[in-house]
Design a protein around this motif. Sequence first.
Motif, mmCIF file in Angstrom:
data_model
loop_
_atom_site.group_PDB
_atom_site.id
_atom_site.type_symbol
_atom_site.label_atom_id
_atom_site.label_comp_id
_atom_site.label_asym_id
_atom_site.label_seq_id
_atom_site.Cartn_x
_atom_site.Cartn_y
_atom_site.Cartn_z
ATOM 1 N N LEU A 133 0.826 -1.209 0.000
ATOM 2 C CA LEU A 133 0.000 0.000 0.000
ATOM 3 C C LEU A 133 0.864 1.264 0.000
ATOM 4 O O LEU A 133 0.525 2.253 -0.664
ATOM 5 N N VAL A 134 1.965 1.248 0.736
ATOM 6 C CA VAL A 134 2.872 2.408 0.752
ATOM 7 C C VAL A 134 3.455 2.644 -0.635
ATOM 8 O O VAL A 134 3.503 3.786 -1.120
ATOM 9 N N VAL A 135 3.886 1.579 -1.292
ATOM 10 C CA VAL A 135 4.455 1.714 -2.636
ATOM 11 C C VAL A 135 3.403 2.259 -3.605
ATOM 12 O O VAL A 135 3.673 3.185 -4.382
ATOM 13 N N GLU A 136 2.194 1.695 -3.578
ATOM 14 C CA GLU A 136 1.139 2.148 -4.488
ATOM 15 C C GLU A 136 0.701 3.575 -4.165
ATOM 16 O O GLU A 136 0.494 4.390 -5.080
ATOM 17 N N GLY A 137 0.564 3.905 -2.892
ATOM 18 C CA GLY A 137 0.177 5.265 -2.529
ATOM 19 C C GLY A 137 1.204 6.283 -2.988
ATOM 20 O O GLY A 137 0.849 7.343 -3.527
ATOM 21 N N ALA A 138 2.483 5.974 -2.793
ATOM 22 C CA ALA A 138 3.538 6.889 -3.237
ATOM 23 C C ALA A 138 3.545 7.012 -4.757
ATOM 24 O O ALA A 138 3.788 8.091 -5.302
ATOM 25 N N ARG A 139 3.275 5.911 -5.456
ATOM 26 C CA ARG A 139 3.222 5.961 -6.919
ATOM 27 C C ARG A 139 2.128 6.910 -7.393
ATOM 28 O O ARG A 139 2.312 7.659 -8.363
ATOM 29 N N ARG A 140 0.997 6.902 -6.728
ATOM 30 C CA ARG A 140 -0.101 7.782 -7.127
ATOM 31 C C ARG A 140 0.276 9.253 -6.961
ATOM 32 O O ARG A 140 -0.184 10.101 -7.714
ATOM 33 N N ILE A 141 1.101 9.543 -5.983
ATOM 34 C CA ILE A 141 1.476 10.933 -5.725
ATOM 35 C C ILE A 141 2.613 11.392 -6.629
ATOM 36 O O ILE A 141 2.553 12.448 -7.238
ATOM 37 N N MET A 142 3.677 10.589 -6.722
ATOM 38 C CA MET A 142 4.904 11.075 -7.347
ATOM 39 C C MET A 142 5.315 10.338 -8.606
ATOM 40 O O MET A 142 6.386 10.575 -9.132
ATOM 41 N N GLY A 143 4.481 9.435 -9.108
ATOM 42 C CA GLY A 143 4.851 8.728 -10.328
ATOM 43 C C GLY A 143 5.641 7.453 -10.041
ATOM 44 O O GLY A 143 5.759 7.002 -8.906
ATOM 45 N N TRP A 144 6.184 6.888 -11.109
ATOM 46 C CA TRP A 144 6.786 5.554 -11.022
ATOM 47 C C TRP A 144 8.228 5.545 -10.521
ATOM 48 O O TRP A 144 8.708 4.517 -10.021
ATOM 49 N N GLU A 145 8.975 6.630 -10.670
ATOM 50 C CA GLU A 145 10.424 6.557 -10.519
ATOM 51 C C GLU A 145 10.861 6.027 -9.154
ATOM 52 O O GLU A 145 11.505 4.970 -9.044
ATOM 53 N N LEU A 146 10.518 6.773 -8.097
ATOM 54 C CA LEU A 146 10.971 6.375 -6.763
ATOM 55 C C LEU A 146 10.332 5.068 -6.290
ATOM 56 O O LEU A 146 11.038 4.202 -5.760
ATOM 57 N N PRO A 147 9.016 4.852 -6.447
ATOM 58 C CA PRO A 147 8.450 3.558 -6.040
ATOM 59 C C PRO A 147 9.104 2.375 -6.744
ATOM 60 O O PRO A 147 9.332 1.326 -6.138
ATOM 61 N N LEU A 148 9.431 2.548 -8.032
ATOM 62 C CA LEU A 148 10.072 1.458 -8.761
ATOM 63 C C LEU A 148 11.472 1.182 -8.221
ATOM 64 O O LEU A 148 11.872 0.018 -8.042
ATOM 65 N N ILE A 149 12.210 2.252 -7.936
ATOM 66 C CA ILE A 149 13.553 2.078 -7.366
ATOM 67 C C ILE A 149 13.473 1.325 -6.040
ATOM 68 O O ILE A 149 14.236 0.377 -5.790
ATOM 69 N N CYS A 150 12.551 1.745 -5.169
ATOM 70 C CA CYS A 150 12.423 1.104 -3.857
ATOM 71 C C CYS A 150 11.935 -0.339 -3.984
ATOM 72 O O CYS A 150 12.402 -1.228 -3.256
ATOM 73 N N ALA A 151 11.001 -0.586 -4.906
ATOM 74 C CA ALA A 151 10.486 -1.941 -5.077
ATOM 75 C C ALA A 151 11.577 -2.890 -5.561
ATOM 76 O O ALA A 151 11.606 -4.069 -5.174
ATOM 77 N N ILE A 152 12.486 -2.406 -6.404
ATOM 78 C CA ILE A 152 13.574 -3.252 -6.903
ATOM 79 C C ILE A 152 14.473 -3.724 -5.770
ATOM 80 O O ILE A 152 15.063 -4.809 -5.839
ATOM 81 N N PHE A 153 14.573 -2.940 -4.711
ATOM 82 C CA PHE A 153 15.459 -3.304 -3.608
ATOM 83 C C PHE A 153 14.961 -4.532 -2.840
ATOM 84 O O PHE A 153 15.749 -5.186 -2.164
ATOM 85 N N ILE A 154 13.666 -4.825 -2.912
ATOM 86 C CA ILE A 154 13.156 -6.001 -2.191
ATOM 87 C C ILE A 154 13.695 -7.296 -2.792
ATOM 88 O O ILE A 154 14.268 -8.127 -2.065
ATOM 89 N N PRO A 155 13.576 -7.535 -4.118
ATOM 90 C CA PRO A 155 14.233 -8.727 -4.668
ATOM 91 C C PRO A 155 15.756 -8.687 -4.533
ATOM 92 O O PRO A 155 16.402 -9.739 -4.450
#
Length: 697
Positions: A133-155
Amino acid sequence: MTASNAADKETPAIIDRENPTHGLTQLVGWHGKAVFYIAVVFTFFQIITAAFSPLSSQVLRSLHVGFLLLLTFVLFRYRHGKSSDRVPWYDWALGLLGFALAFYHWVFEADLILRAGDPILVDLIVGAIVVALVVEGARRIMGWELPLICAIFIPYALFGRELPGFLVHRGFDIEQVIDTLFLGTEGIYGTPTFVSATFIFLFILFGALLERAGMIQLFNDIALGTVGHQKGGPAKVAVISSGLMGTINGSGVANVLTTGQFTIKLMQRFGYTPRFAGAVEATASMGGQIMPPVMGAVAFIMAETIGVPYSDIALAAVIPALLYFGSAFWMVHLEAGRRNLTGMPKSECPNALTAIRKQWYLLLPLGVLVYLLFTGFTPLFAGTIGMALTAILILGQQATVTTRSILLRFVFWIVLGLAAAMLYQVIGLRIEVAAVTLIAVLIVTTWFVKGGLEAQRLLLHSFADAAKGALGVGMACALVGILIGIMQMTGLANAIARGILAVAGDNLLLALIMTMVACLILGTGLPTIPNYIITSSMAAPVLLEMGVPLIVSHMFVFYFGIMADLTPPVALAALAASSIAKESHMKIAVTATKIGIAGYVVPFMAVYTPALMLQGGTWFDTAYVLFKAVIAVGLWGGAASAWLLGPMSWPERIWATAAAFLFVVALPVTDEIAAALTVSFLVFHWWKIRRAKTTAA
């Protein structure tokens, strides 16, 4: 469709990454009322927890993120940038789910402490949902760049043992990752979220209250009254009013969208091109984040991260901020001279002293805040008192403004003072608790005072503004916690720092340039907060190891994170200004880069001479480097605008630039060479202009 028109139609709702609710379509019906009261309750929650501290730190952070998720999902649609006047049922469901799960840390607080490090299946499921939910909420506010960077760190955390080179690490299982990101204080509930839930929210509320009370108009009146009638006065008004606005508003883009509505149009009206008008406002507004006493949110995160008082950060920023705004003021003056632009008629300019006399009470909370911040009190205490005092003054002023009897007004304020003293001394409440309690008492009593309902309405709308204004900052802080938590788990930050050291070796200038480029590149896609957090975790330790003082190394990263919003190709501050100036944002960005030259130069000067940020050295050292900086900025301004005492030729511009550059380098003999170049240039330029005037005569 032109670029500027496209900006008008497509970007207003997402243009301000620090306060992204600018330009959103207003919700109607029960949707709008529900969101308004949720925002008000969120603000009341923050005030109560700041004053009374009824919850543990972990629970406070969790509930703070829960409120952020609820408001984010009901205000921002699934398709980024799209807005509507009603909230779809599924967004209500997602928002309420995020809010409900925020109570998990509160309800099961004791159990979570007992099984720390050994999560059960329910912990993992709830944690995974909240992270998503945090990743999706941030994506809605600021676009894909930062959420995608942070999501990549999990794998990356899960499969690190399979990676090559310096990226390899021992790998972690999913239980360890979720435990770090959700159950501890290293992930989404880390230091950035703690600062967002305490200091930052209160200062956003402080600014919202002052804005609603009329502080923007007061600042504009002061600026118009002092410099509006001078040569190039309208542009100087923009620099001063935006600088003053920066003392209560730490969001540069929000500053553009508020003061710019007045200043950009004023500059265009008096002869400045749309390109230059937009650039002046963008440059001045971005300086608000480095302008004490209330700097941008990054300053509070920096203080908490490096463990120094906020007042030390603010003091270190004073001289660079003055140089930054002085540079913008100087560029405006030179442009006015080059284009022969006059000021406003003095009869059209308000009287600054009259404006202050009418609304002096608005300056009182700001003065108290500065006093508290610089006399050893914590930002949380200072913010609570400043906010409470502002609210009390607004309530009192609104409630008594319709009372003609001076005696009744006098009695009202005497009773108010006695009530505060009784709460503080007799009952023995802490002063911040007494202040918040007094607000509650005043809200009740205003029901029985003429003008009281208007005061309540103003206060509640300020509360709603603050809650919405905290969304961009808060969601960025929660999201970037994913990245920081995994970098700490895997040791990636240390590996990158070692890589920078290996490339730079003992060359400090190369390390500084690499850090600057990284900040500017990251700033094209990230807000200032995550930009600072990421680069400070990787690059600031490198600068510290190379002998740069702690505060200076972090301020270096901070400054270039801010300058990214002025630097092409993205330049969000210029994009915001373009929607008002009706000019290509790229042209505005290029001009803003010239006007804000001090923002690119001062950080390098501070690294080589830390006395510029009051970090070491004597007062003489500080005065000397300030003297050099002023001359360098003056020369660069002339070279950039091609005008000083008169027009400058290309050889003169190169001459002035070389002298300014040598003042910055601060190597043996460079100051002497720079001084010789400066004196010879000024003599030659003066002689050339005088000769041209004599010939013309």
